[in-house]
Design a protein around this motif. Structure first.
Motif, PDB file in Angstrom:
ATOM      1  N   LEU A 152      43.663  31.045  47.585  1.00  0.00           N
ATOM      2  CA  LEU A 152      43.059  30.513  48.798  1.00  0.00           C
ATOM      3  C   LEU A 152      44.073  29.870  49.740  1.00  0.00           C
ATOM      4  N   PRO A 153      44.927  28.920  49.298  1.00  0.00           N
ATOM      5  CA  PRO A 153      45.861  28.306  50.257  1.00  0.00           C
ATOM      6  C   PRO A 153      46.862  29.297  50.828  1.00  0.00           C
ATOM      7  N   TRP A 154      47.239  30.302  50.030  1.00  0.00           N
ATOM      8  CA  TRP A 154      48.212  31.287  50.534  1.00  0.00           C
ATOM      9  C   TRP A 154      47.573  32.224  51.550  1.00  0.00           C
ATOM     10  N   LEU A 155      46.321  32.598  51.315  1.00  0.00           N
ATOM     11  CA  LEU A 155      45.652  33.477  52.266  1.00  0.00           C
ATOM     12  C   LEU A 155      45.352  32.738  53.567  1.00  0.00           C
ATOM     13  N   PHE A 156      44.860  31.503  53.451  1.00  0.00           N
ATOM     14  CA  PHE A 156      44.641  30.702  54.652  1.00  0.00           C
ATOM     15  C   PHE A 156      45.963  30.418  55.357  1.00  0.00           C
ATOM     16  N   GLY A 157      47.013  30.164  54.570  1.00  0.00           N
ATOM     17  CA  GLY A 157      48.322  29.942  55.168  1.00  0.00           C
ATOM     18  C   GLY A 157      48.831  31.160  55.906  1.00  0.00           C
TER      19      GLY A 157
ATOM     20  N   LEU B 139      56.360  34.757  53.399  1.00  0.00           N
ATOM     21  CA  LEU B 139      56.187  34.221  52.055  1.00  0.00           C
ATOM     22  C   LEU B 139      54.724  34.296  51.622  1.00  0.00           C
ATOM     23  N   CYS B 140      53.822  33.878  52.502  1.00  0.00           N
ATOM     24  CA  CYS B 140      52.396  33.916  52.164  1.00  0.00           C
ATOM     25  C   CYS B 140      51.925  35.352  51.951  1.00  0.00           C
ATOM     26  N   ALA B 141      52.449  36.283  52.761  1.00  0.00           N
ATOM     27  CA  ALA B 141      52.069  37.686  52.586  1.00  0.00           C
ATOM     28  C   ALA B 141      52.540  38.208  51.234  1.00  0.00           C
ATOM     29  N   ALA B 142      53.761  37.833  50.818  1.00  0.00           N
ATOM     30  CA  ALA B 142      54.276  38.302  49.537  1.00  0.00           C
ATOM     31  C   ALA B 142      53.492  37.694  48.374  1.00  0.00           C
ATOM     32  N   VAL B 143      53.221  36.390  48.435  1.00  0.00           N
ATOM     33  CA  VAL B 143      52.470  35.741  47.355  1.00  0.00           C
ATOM     34  C   VAL B 143      51.044  36.276  47.297  1.00  0.00           C
TER      35      VAL B 143
ATOM     36  N   ALA C  57      50.020  39.268  48.198  1.00  0.00           N
ATOM     37  CA  ALA C  57      50.044  40.611  47.610  1.00  0.00           C
ATOM     38  C   ALA C  57      50.226  40.565  46.101  1.00  0.00           C
ATOM     39  N   ARG C  58      51.058  39.609  45.612  1.00  0.00           N
ATOM     40  CA  ARG C  58      51.291  39.518  44.171  1.00  0.00           C
ATOM     41  C   ARG C  58      50.080  38.934  43.449  1.00  0.00           C
ATOM     42  N   ARG C  59      49.521  37.880  43.991  1.00  0.00           N
ATOM     43  CA  ARG C  59      48.390  37.236  43.316  1.00  0.00           C
ATOM     44  C   ARG C  59      47.089  38.011  43.489  1.00  0.00           C
ATOM     45  N   ARG C  60      47.056  38.921  44.433  1.00  0.00           N
ATOM     46  CA  ARG C  60      45.849  39.732  44.586  1.00  0.00           C
ATOM     47  C   ARG C  60      45.595  40.563  43.338  1.00  0.00           C
ATOM     48  N   ARG C  61      46.678  40.893  42.626  1.00  0.00           N
ATOM     49  CA  ARG C  61      46.516  41.663  41.392  1.00  0.00           C
ATOM     50  C   ARG C  61      45.885  40.833  40.281  1.00  0.00           C
ATOM     51  N   ARG C  62      45.873  39.492  40.443  1.00  0.00           N
ATOM     52  CA  ARG C  62      45.264  38.632  39.436  1.00  0.00           C
ATOM     53  C   ARG C  62      43.745  38.537  39.590  1.00  0.00           C
ATOM     54  N   LEU C  63      43.230  39.007  40.716  1.00  0.00           N
ATOM     55  CA  LEU C  63      41.798  38.881  40.945  1.00  0.00           C
ATOM     56  C   LEU C  63      41.033  39.610  39.844  1.00  0.00           C
ATOM     57  N   ALA C  64      40.120  38.921  39.231  1.00  0.00           N
ATOM     58  CA  ALA C  64      39.337  39.511  38.147  1.00  0.00           C
ATOM     59  C   ALA C  64      38.060  38.702  37.966  1.00  0.00           C
ATOM     60  N   LEU C  65      37.112  39.303  37.302  1.00  0.00           N
ATOM     61  CA  LEU C  65      35.884  38.589  36.972  1.00  0.00           C
ATOM     62  C   LEU C  65      36.163  37.572  35.878  1.00  0.00           C
ATOM     63  N   ASP C  66      35.404  36.499  35.896  1.00  0.00           N
ATOM     64  CA  ASP C  66      35.560  35.442  34.898  1.00  0.00           C
ATOM     65  C   ASP C  66      34.661  35.759  33.707  1.00  0.00           C
ATOM     66  N   PHE C  67      35.244  36.405  32.687  1.00  0.00           N
ATOM     67  CA  PHE C  67      34.441  36.802  31.530  1.00  0.00           C
ATOM     68  C   PHE C  67      34.025  35.603  30.680  1.00  0.00           C
ATOM     69  N   GLY C  68      34.602  34.443  30.940  1.00  0.00           N
ATOM     70  CA  GLY C  68      34.148  33.260  30.247  1.00  0.00           C
ATOM     71  C   GLY C  68      32.872  32.675  30.829  1.00  0.00           C
ATOM     72  N   ASP C  69      32.462  33.152  31.995  1.00  0.00           N
ATOM     73  CA  ASP C  69      31.222  32.686  32.608  1.00  0.00           C
ATOM     74  C   ASP C  69      30.033  33.158  31.771  1.00  0.00           C
TER      75      ASP C  69
END
Length: 478
Positions: A188-193, A291-295, A297-309
């Motif tokens: 969130l802070p990187w995308l808003f940034g 910097l925000c664009a690079a972060v 793009a990298r953290r976008r690959r972390r997006l996943a459903l929360d299977f602990g929910d």
């Protein structure tokens, strides 16, 4: 659990995109989760169809959400949301242009005399303040500060409720779903940034272009006007702030030139103001945008459903029950080969393999208790390419012992069974380590053992403890 029927559609709803991207699919799944938090949907058909699909647990959950979103009109709402985002971005760009014009008017005023200190603060004061707030929010992890940004303003404008027959009753769930999804991946802070720094970069480009044009075609006198400060303070300020612009080639007057106050000094002061706006304004915003664009793009690959929910865990359990109760699996294999036949398949009894399959992203690899990891250590996410690479590696090594690692809270499916059969054929003895990383319990482990027996793989040994599994893998249990 009481189920309520979805409201009838009053307008034709377009089908979902043929190949929705992963971000859209995740956002739709999170939106459906929020919708069902208010009132459960009639999802029996969608759940059955998703349970019958090939793929891992995330693919089946996304498929179910896509089917429900198609019925609820969420795909259309998402498309409209994007359209409003483009319009909001264009409107924000217009505001930036007007702000840049107003900034120039404030700097140059109606006369031909400019107070350089006031011009410096006008050009960079608000920039320094908002940049400090963004950095503070980023370092402290303060969501409130990170949302005090132009990026959040853009999100709010795009999320403005559209009226008319085309809007569904669930459109208001899209913004909070997006915030939850992005915040969970710390995006969130990187995308808003990214949005904020890009807007500020445009503003400084406009300001620099305007300054250059005004100083090129009109004559101004840059002075230092004060009542209580000395001229030495003014000279020191010009020299201190001019260090970086001078390094980049901008003319900056020294103390002797400032004392002379010639026409050349006026030209140098104009370039000093342009250089400070570029070095302390545009340049850091451009670098932070990259910097925000690079972060992002990298953290976008972390997006996943929360299977602990608990919501997703219940859905996976339902899909597992549906898959076991319905005869939908066209693959019926002969009984698994005996352990002796498996052992004969191994060409190198000394080689060991550790293979993880569809483990949660936060699960460390190798699992705690198995150290050091064997030379052949593979963590398969579930994609077809990774499965094929893992099978090729096992066929090349032909290990004498293979320890498969699964999340015991996950639902075993046909994809897992197919992978186990193909992987076992490339090595010798095999066992399963069922990690309780997602709140698994004895019932989850027993479900896996029952599934192995039903799938003809009941001869596979299962472990709940990583240390015991490591001892088996290394042959220390004999």
């Amino acid at each position: 659990m009481t189920r309520t029927l979805s409201p009838p559609r009053q307008h034709p709803i377009p089908a979902k995109p043929v190949n929705p991207n992963r971000l859209d699919a995740l956002l739709i799944a999170e939106t459906v989760r929020l919708v069902e938090a208010d009132a459960p949907l009639d999802d029996d058909e969608a759940t059955r169809r998703a349970a019958a699909m090939d793929g891992g647990r995330e693919q089946r959950l996304l498929a179910r959400a896509a089917l429900l979103a198609d019925r609820l009109g969420l795909w259309r709402d998402l498309q409209a949301w994007r359209t409003r985002a483009v319009i909001a971005w264009a409107g924000l760009g217009l505001l930036v242009f007007l702000a840049g014009y107003g900034l120039l008017q404030g700097l140059l005023g109606g006369g031909r005399t400019i107070n350089v200190m006031l011009a410096f603060l006008t050009a960079l004061g608000m920039h320094f303040l908002t940049l400090a707030l963004w950095l503070l929010g980023l370092l402290a992890g303060a969501a409130a500060l990170s949302r005090l940004s132009l990026g959040n303003l853009l999100l709010r404008i795009a999320s403005w409720r559209a009226s008319g027959a085309g809007a569904s009753a669930y459109r208001s769930r899209l913004p909070p779903a997006a915030l939850a999804l992005l915040d969970r991946a710390r995006l969130l802070p990187w995308l808003f940034g990214l949005a904020s720094h890009a807007v500020w970069s445009i503003a400084f480009v406009l300001a620099l272009a305007g300054l250059w044009l005004m100083f090129s075609f009109r004559e101004y006198r840059l002075t230092w006007e004060t009542t209580i400060q000395s001229s030495e303070f003014f000279v020191g300020f010009i020299e201190a702030t001019g260090l970086l612009p001078r390094l980049l080639g901008f003319p900056v007057p020294d103390a002797a030139a400032l004392a002379a106050d010639t026409a050349g000094v006026q030209r140098s002061l104009a370039w000093w103001l342009i250089g400070c706006t570029f070095v302390y304004g545009l340049l850091p915003r451009l670098l932070l945008t990259l910097l925000c664009a690079a972060v992002t793009a990298r953290r976008r690959r972390r997006l996943a459903l929360d299977f602990g929910d608990p919501y997703y865990r219940k859905l996976l359990a339902r899909m597992d029950d549906i898959g076991r109760s319905a005869v939908i699996d066209p693959e019926r294999h002969a009984p698994a080969a005996s352990a002796d036949e498996d052992m004969r398949a191994a060409a190198d009894g000394r080689a060991l393999a550790l293979v993880g399959f569809e483990l949660p992203p936060e699960c460390p690899w190798p699992p705690p208790g198995i150290a050091p990891a064997p030379r052949l250590s593979i963590n398969v996410s579930g994609s077809g390419d990774q499965r094929r690479e893992a099978l090729l590696a096992l066929q090349a090594q032909r290990p004498g012992r293979i320890l498969f690692v699964f999340d015991q809270a996950a639902s075993p499916d046909r994809g897992a069974a197919r992978f186990l059969r193909e992987a076992r054929a490339s090595g010798g003895a095999a066992s399963l380590l069922l990690l309780p990383v997602r709140g698994g319990d004895d019932a989850c482990a027993n479900r896996w053992r029952a599934w192995l027996a039903d799938s003809g793989m009941g001869n596979l040994r299962t472990f709940d403890d990583a240390c015991a599994a490591a001892a088996w893998l290394e042959g220390r249990d004999e």
